[in-house]
Structures are given as C-alpha cells and as structure tokens.
Write a protein that holds these residues in place. Sequence first.
Motif, PDB file in Angstrom:
ATOM      1  N   ASP A  28       9.588 -10.381   0.847  1.00  0.00           N
ATOM      2  CA  ASP A  28       9.309 -11.391   1.874  1.00  0.00           C
ATOM      3  C   ASP A  28      10.107 -12.662   1.623  1.00  0.00           C
ATOM      4  O   ASP A  28      10.678 -13.238   2.543  1.00  0.00           O
ATOM      5  CB  ASP A  28       7.815 -11.735   1.913  1.00  0.00           C
ATOM      6  CG  ASP A  28       6.971 -10.603   2.460  1.00  0.00           C
ATOM      7  OD1 ASP A  28       7.520  -9.755   3.196  1.00  0.00           O
ATOM      8  OD2 ASP A  28       5.775 -10.579   2.155  1.00  0.00           O
ATOM      9  N   VAL A  29      10.129 -13.096   0.368  1.00  0.00           N
ATOM     10  CA  VAL A  29      10.862 -14.315   0.017  1.00  0.00           C
ATOM     11  C   VAL A  29      12.355 -14.089   0.212  1.00  0.00           C
ATOM     12  O   VAL A  29      13.056 -14.939   0.759  1.00  0.00           O
ATOM     13  CB  VAL A  29      10.551 -14.743  -1.435  1.00  0.00           C
ATOM     14  CG1 VAL A  29      11.434 -15.896  -1.872  1.00  0.00           C
ATOM     15  CG2 VAL A  29       9.085 -15.097  -1.570  1.00  0.00           C
ATOM     16  N   GLN A  30      12.829 -12.934  -0.201  1.00  0.00           N
ATOM     17  CA  GLN A  30      14.245 -12.617  -0.051  1.00  0.00           C
ATOM     18  C   GLN A  30      14.637 -12.588   1.424  1.00  0.00           C
ATOM     19  O   GLN A  30      15.698 -13.099   1.805  1.00  0.00           O
ATOM     20  CB  GLN A  30      14.540 -11.262  -0.696  1.00  0.00           C
ATOM     21  CG  GLN A  30      15.986 -10.854  -0.616  1.00  0.00           C
ATOM     22  CD  GLN A  30      16.206  -9.469  -1.210  1.00  0.00           C
ATOM     23  OE1 GLN A  30      15.262  -8.776  -1.596  1.00  0.00           O
ATOM     24  NE2 GLN A  30      17.448  -9.059  -1.285  1.00  0.00           N
ATOM     25  N   ASP A  31      13.797 -12.000   2.258  1.00  0.00           N
ATOM     26  CA  ASP A  31      14.079 -11.963   3.690  1.00  0.00           C
ATOM     27  C   ASP A  31      14.171 -13.370   4.272  1.00  0.00           C
ATOM     28  O   ASP A  31      15.030 -13.660   5.100  1.00  0.00           O
ATOM     29  CB  ASP A  31      13.010 -11.164   4.440  1.00  0.00           C
ATOM     30  CG  ASP A  31      13.116  -9.672   4.184  1.00  0.00           C
ATOM     31  OD1 ASP A  31      14.158  -9.223   3.657  1.00  0.00           O
ATOM     32  OD2 ASP A  31      12.151  -8.956   4.503  1.00  0.00           O
ATOM     33  N   ARG A  32      13.273 -14.231   3.816  1.00  0.00           N
ATOM     34  CA  ARG A  32      13.274 -15.595   4.345  1.00  0.00           C
ATOM     35  C   ARG A  32      14.502 -16.364   3.871  1.00  0.00           C
ATOM     36  O   ARG A  32      15.217 -16.982   4.645  1.00  0.00           O
ATOM     37  CB  ARG A  32      11.995 -16.328   3.914  1.00  0.00           C
ATOM     38  CG  ARG A  32      11.846 -17.692   4.524  1.00  0.00           C
ATOM     39  CD  ARG A  32      11.672 -17.653   6.048  1.00  0.00           C
ATOM     40  NE  ARG A  32      10.509 -16.868   6.376  1.00  0.00           N
ATOM     41  CZ  ARG A  32      10.557 -15.726   7.095  1.00  0.00           C
ATOM     42  NH1 ARG A  32      11.660 -15.289   7.581  1.00  0.00           N
ATOM     43  NH2 ARG A  32       9.473 -15.054   7.334  1.00  0.00           N
ATOM     44  N   LEU A  33      14.771 -16.343   2.573  1.00  0.00           N
ATOM     45  CA  LEU A  33      15.917 -17.077   2.037  1.00  0.00           C
ATOM     46  C   LEU A  33      17.247 -16.455   2.442  1.00  0.00           C
ATOM     47  O   LEU A  33      18.257 -17.148   2.502  1.00  0.00           O
ATOM     48  CB  LEU A  33      15.846 -17.142   0.508  1.00  0.00           C
ATOM     49  CG  LEU A  33      14.808 -18.088  -0.063  1.00  0.00           C
ATOM     50  CD1 LEU A  33      14.761 -17.970  -1.574  1.00  0.00           C
ATOM     51  CD2 LEU A  33      15.102 -19.521   0.347  1.00  0.00           C
ATOM     52  N   GLY A  34      17.222 -15.164   2.709  1.00  0.00           N
ATOM     53  CA  GLY A  34      18.461 -14.472   3.020  1.00  0.00           C
ATOM     54  C   GLY A  34      18.904 -14.583   4.462  1.00  0.00           C
ATOM     55  O   GLY A  34      20.018 -14.187   4.790  1.00  0.00           O
ATOM     56  N   ARG A  36      20.250 -16.410   7.885  1.00  0.00           N
ATOM     57  CA  ARG A  36      21.414 -17.303   7.998  1.00  0.00           C
ATOM     58  C   ARG A  36      21.066 -18.785   8.000  1.00  0.00           C
ATOM     59  O   ARG A  36      21.857 -19.600   7.520  1.00  0.00           O
ATOM     60  CB  ARG A  36      22.183 -16.943   9.264  1.00  0.00           C
ATOM     61  CG  ARG A  36      23.428 -17.757   9.425  1.00  0.00           C
ATOM     62  CD  ARG A  36      24.292 -17.251  10.530  1.00  0.00           C
ATOM     63  NE  ARG A  36      25.499 -18.062  10.599  1.00  0.00           N
ATOM     64  CZ  ARG A  36      26.446 -17.874  11.462  1.00  0.00           C
ATOM     65  NH1 ARG A  36      26.358 -16.890  12.338  1.00  0.00           N
ATOM     66  NH2 ARG A  36      27.504 -18.650  11.474  1.00  0.00           N
ATOM     67  N   TRP A  37      19.909 -19.166   8.527  1.00  0.00           N
ATOM     68  CA  TRP A  37      19.649 -20.586   8.786  1.00  0.00           C
ATOM     69  C   TRP A  37      18.584 -21.225   7.913  1.00  0.00           C
ATOM     70  O   TRP A  37      18.509 -22.446   7.829  1.00  0.00           O
ATOM     71  CB  TRP A  37      19.290 -20.783  10.262  1.00  0.00           C
ATOM     72  CG  TRP A  37      20.372 -20.277  11.157  1.00  0.00           C
ATOM     73  CD1 TRP A  37      20.320 -19.175  11.957  1.00  0.00           C
ATOM     74  CD2 TRP A  37      21.678 -20.829  11.313  1.00  0.00           C
ATOM     75  NE1 TRP A  37      21.517 -19.008  12.600  1.00  0.00           N
ATOM     76  CE2 TRP A  37      22.373 -20.016  12.231  1.00  0.00           C
ATOM     77  CE3 TRP A  37      22.338 -21.935  10.766  1.00  0.00           C
ATOM     78  CZ2 TRP A  37      23.674 -20.270  12.624  1.00  0.00           C
ATOM     79  CZ3 TRP A  37      23.642 -22.193  11.149  1.00  0.00           C
ATOM     80  CH2 TRP A  37      24.300 -21.368  12.066  1.00  0.00           C
ATOM     81  N   THR A  38      17.724 -20.456   7.270  1.00  0.00           N
ATOM     82  CA  THR A  38      16.595 -21.022   6.530  1.00  0.00           C
ATOM     83  C   THR A  38      17.013 -22.054   5.497  1.00  0.00           C
ATOM     84  O   THR A  38      16.472 -23.162   5.464  1.00  0.00           O
ATOM     85  CB  THR A  38      15.780 -19.904   5.851  1.00  0.00           C
ATOM     86  OG1 THR A  38      15.148 -19.138   6.876  1.00  0.00           O
ATOM     87  CG2 THR A  38      14.726 -20.471   4.926  1.00  0.00           C
ATOM     88  N   VAL A  39      17.964 -21.728   4.653  1.00  0.00           N
ATOM     89  CA  VAL A  39      18.361 -22.648   3.586  1.00  0.00           C
ATOM     90  C   VAL A  39      18.895 -23.948   4.184  1.00  0.00           C
ATOM     91  O   VAL A  39      18.550 -25.037   3.724  1.00  0.00           O
ATOM     92  CB  VAL A  39      19.394 -21.996   2.638  1.00  0.00           C
ATOM     93  CG1 VAL A  39      19.971 -23.016   1.672  1.00  0.00           C
ATOM     94  CG2 VAL A  39      18.741 -20.856   1.874  1.00  0.00           C
ATOM     95  N   HIS A  40      19.690 -23.851   5.242  1.00  0.00           N
ATOM     96  CA  HIS A  40      20.233 -25.057   5.882  1.00  0.00           C
ATOM     97  C   HIS A  40      19.117 -25.940   6.435  1.00  0.00           C
ATOM     98  O   HIS A  40      19.139 -27.161   6.264  1.00  0.00           O
ATOM     99  CB  HIS A  40      21.198 -24.685   7.014  1.00  0.00           C
ATOM    100  CG  HIS A  40      22.392 -23.925   6.558  1.00  0.00           C
ATOM    101  ND1 HIS A  40      23.421 -24.504   5.855  1.00  0.00           N
ATOM    102  CD2 HIS A  40      22.708 -22.619   6.679  1.00  0.00           C
ATOM    103  CE1 HIS A  40      24.328 -23.596   5.578  1.00  0.00           C
ATOM    104  NE2 HIS A  40      23.915 -22.434   6.059  1.00  0.00           N
TER     105      HIS A  40
END
Length: 134
Positions: A28-34, A36-40
């Motif tokens: 779940d965490v990987q999907d979120r961080l992975g 395209r836009w979440t980190v930005h």
Amino acid sequence: MSEGHTGVTAATPAEPIVSCAEECGVRDVQDRLGDRWTVHVVVELAAGPRRFKELQRLVDGVSQRMLTFTLRRLERDGLVRREVFPTTPPQVEYSLTATGHSMTHLIKQLVDWSLDHRAAITRSREEWDARHPA
C-alpha cells in the motif's frame, strides 16, 4: 561451541536486511509513494497549507484531474487534510496531517540517497548501454 558461549554470530550476506514475511502493508505504501504525483504534492504541502490552484502551479505538469485524484487518495489515506472555508465561492485548503508530515522524513532520505548515488547510477547506465547497444 563451548558451554556458556555468548559470542555474536555475524549475519551472512544472504540474509535479507529487511523482510516482510506476513502482510505488513508495504505494498500500500509503495503504491502510494510510487505513483507519479504523490511525492511532489507531499513536498509542496510540507512547506505549509496550499490551495488547489496554488498546488497545481507548483506541481509542474500535473493536470487538474490528476491533482484531484492524488489529493483524494492522500486524504483517504489520512496523509492530507482538506479544509473548506465558507466563502463565496468556497475556498479549499490542503495540508499535511501528522502522518503526512512523518512521511516527509522518508522522502528526504530518498532524495538524499538519490543525490548521493546519481553519478554512480548514471555511470552504470552508460556502461550498460555501451555493452548492450539497442
């Protein structure tokens, strides 16, 4: 080994440093961080609350639809708080929750790792490409 031996046995290189034998939620965490836009978005919200249009200007290249989708997912996960102000037209402001702020430390470590290893990765890619011409 003698009776009463208390020495520490070194881990062999074959042993994993990190493991997730049971369902640990890393996917779940990987999907979120992975995505395209979440980190930005998280990086921009780390600086403080932002309105939607301000976020859209700051996150270069994101469409209105994708920003909306990303913010909704982050809100659903409890990483972002959405606050609506009773004005005409209504103003909406987004900010990180405490959990969202805690994620910024992980992102900083990833950025630091990336900066530390950028040259080596570039060099490795160039060497690999030279050995494997397209």
